[in-house]
Enzyme design. Structure first.
Site, PDB file in Angstrom:
ATOM      1  N   TYR A  55       0.854  -1.194   0.000  1.00  0.00           N
ATOM      2  CA  TYR A  55       0.000   0.000   0.000  1.00  0.00           C
ATOM      3  C   TYR A  55       0.887   1.241   0.000  1.00  0.00           C
ATOM      4  O   TYR A  55       1.401   1.645   1.032  1.00  0.00           O
ATOM      5  CB  TYR A  55      -0.913   0.038   1.234  1.00  0.00           C
ATOM      6  CG  TYR A  55      -1.903  -1.102   1.332  1.00  0.00           C
ATOM      7  CD1 TYR A  55      -2.141  -1.958   0.266  1.00  0.00           C
ATOM      8  CD2 TYR A  55      -2.602  -1.331   2.519  1.00  0.00           C
ATOM      9  CE1 TYR A  55      -3.042  -3.008   0.384  1.00  0.00           C
ATOM     10  CE2 TYR A  55      -3.504  -2.376   2.635  1.00  0.00           C
ATOM     11  CZ  TYR A  55      -3.718  -3.209   1.567  1.00  0.00           C
ATOM     12  OH  TYR A  55      -4.611  -4.249   1.684  1.00  0.00           O
ATOM     13  N   PHE A 207     -20.385   1.929  -2.252  1.00  0.00           N
ATOM     14  CA  PHE A 207     -21.666   1.740  -2.935  1.00  0.00           C
ATOM     15  C   PHE A 207     -22.825   1.586  -1.951  1.00  0.00           C
ATOM     16  O   PHE A 207     -23.909   2.130  -2.162  1.00  0.00           O
ATOM     17  CB  PHE A 207     -21.582   0.500  -3.839  1.00  0.00           C
ATOM     18  CG  PHE A 207     -22.862   0.232  -4.596  1.00  0.00           C
ATOM     19  CD1 PHE A 207     -23.187   0.973  -5.714  1.00  0.00           C
ATOM     20  CD2 PHE A 207     -23.733  -0.762  -4.181  1.00  0.00           C
ATOM     21  CE1 PHE A 207     -24.379   0.739  -6.403  1.00  0.00           C
ATOM     22  CE2 PHE A 207     -24.915  -1.019  -4.859  1.00  0.00           C
ATOM     23  CZ  PHE A 207     -25.241  -0.256  -5.974  1.00  0.00           C
TER      24      PHE A 207
END
Length: 282
Positions: A55, A207
């Site tokens: 990351y 979402f």
């Protein structure tokens, strides 16, 4: 904060995923702000933080290490090896024993610690037998450099092979109301073997929070721009699920994001999701 067990590891029922902070979904974030956000999560009762050497690469581990240094022994950090970051090949899968050792040494330094509480294999390496990976991690555990270990996005067969050599504490995979595949083979395997489950993207990459609608568009630099669920056509077809989540959230008097997390916590007592955020209010 409720606590849960991942194998023999106690963690807060909800953790914090620290990938979005390095711009995975677009945007650039200030180190000072992200360190403040990680510490705010700790102040709110979160003791479980998720990162990985890839990351950034490295940035997330460095920020997590600095942020949690003042209370290092009161938190549990999970990090991962499995990509060729040390060899300057961050997209290449690599779980060779020598690589694992190099990756762990780097993670220890960035996390400012002498042991990794939870070490995952980030992705299964088809070129290295799982028994060899598990054996290497077992050696690292004997040396005191790793306390618990796990797999990420692994099949039930890989989980069994790894567990037979060195017992797993956790398996991490994508899981949410709209992605239920782990329930088929992974859940029964984890239940049988006493392994915990750490779902990433439990809010469906935002979402399920209700902040995305069928007119939302994503561009290169945001991980969602080339995911099939976020094409204009797919968004249109998936919106009824957002409506359903919103209705249930209203019935329960919570936000859609809270409902999505509560739903997940209700599935099994050995699930500890790690939603990610860059917003202190969240």
């Amino acid at each position: 904060m409720e606590y849960r067990k991942l194998g023999g590891l106690d963690v807060s029922a909800i953790g914090l995923g620290c990938l979005p902070m390095v711009g995975y979904y677009g945007g650039k974030y200030d180190k000072k702000d992200m360190i403040a956000l990680i510490r705010r999560a700790y102040d709110k009762g979160v003791t479980f933080f998720d990162t990985a050497e890839v990351y950034g690469p490295y940035t997330s581990e460095e920020w997590v290490g600095e942020a949690l240094a003042p209370f290092r022994n009161k938190v549990k950090i999970g990090t991962k090896f499995g990509f060729g970051v040390e060899e300057k090949q961050p997209t290449a899968i690599n779980s060779r024993p020598d690589h694992i050792r190099r990756a762990v040494e780097g993670s220890l330094k960035r996390l400012r610690t002498d042991h990794i509480v939870l070490l995952y294999q980030h992705r299964v390496d088809p070129n290295v037998p799982m028994e060899e990976v598990a054996g290497t991690v077992k050696d690292l555990m004997r040396e005191g450099k790793v306390l618990h270990w796990g797999l990420s996005e692994a099949s039930a067969r890989s989980i069994r092979r790894a567990h037979a050599v060195c017992p797993l504490s956790a398996v991490q995979s994508e899981y949410a109301i709209w992605w239920r595949e782990p329930e088929t083979k992974i859940f029964p395997t984890l239940e049988e073997l006493g392994i915990g489950f750490v779902p990433y993207c439990p809010l469906g990459r935002a979402f399920l929070t209700g902040t995305i609608n069928e007119k939302s568009r994503f561009y290169e630099g945001d991980r969602r721009w080339n995911l099939p669920q976020f094409t204009p056509e797919a968004l249109k077809h998936n919106m009824p699920l957002v409506t359903l989540v919103r209705k249930w959230a209203q019935r329960k008097g919570v936000t859609p994001a809270q409902f999505a997390l509560v739903w997940m916590l209700s599935r099994k007592s050995w699930i500890a999701p790690i939603p990610g955020t860059t917003h202190p209010a969240h």
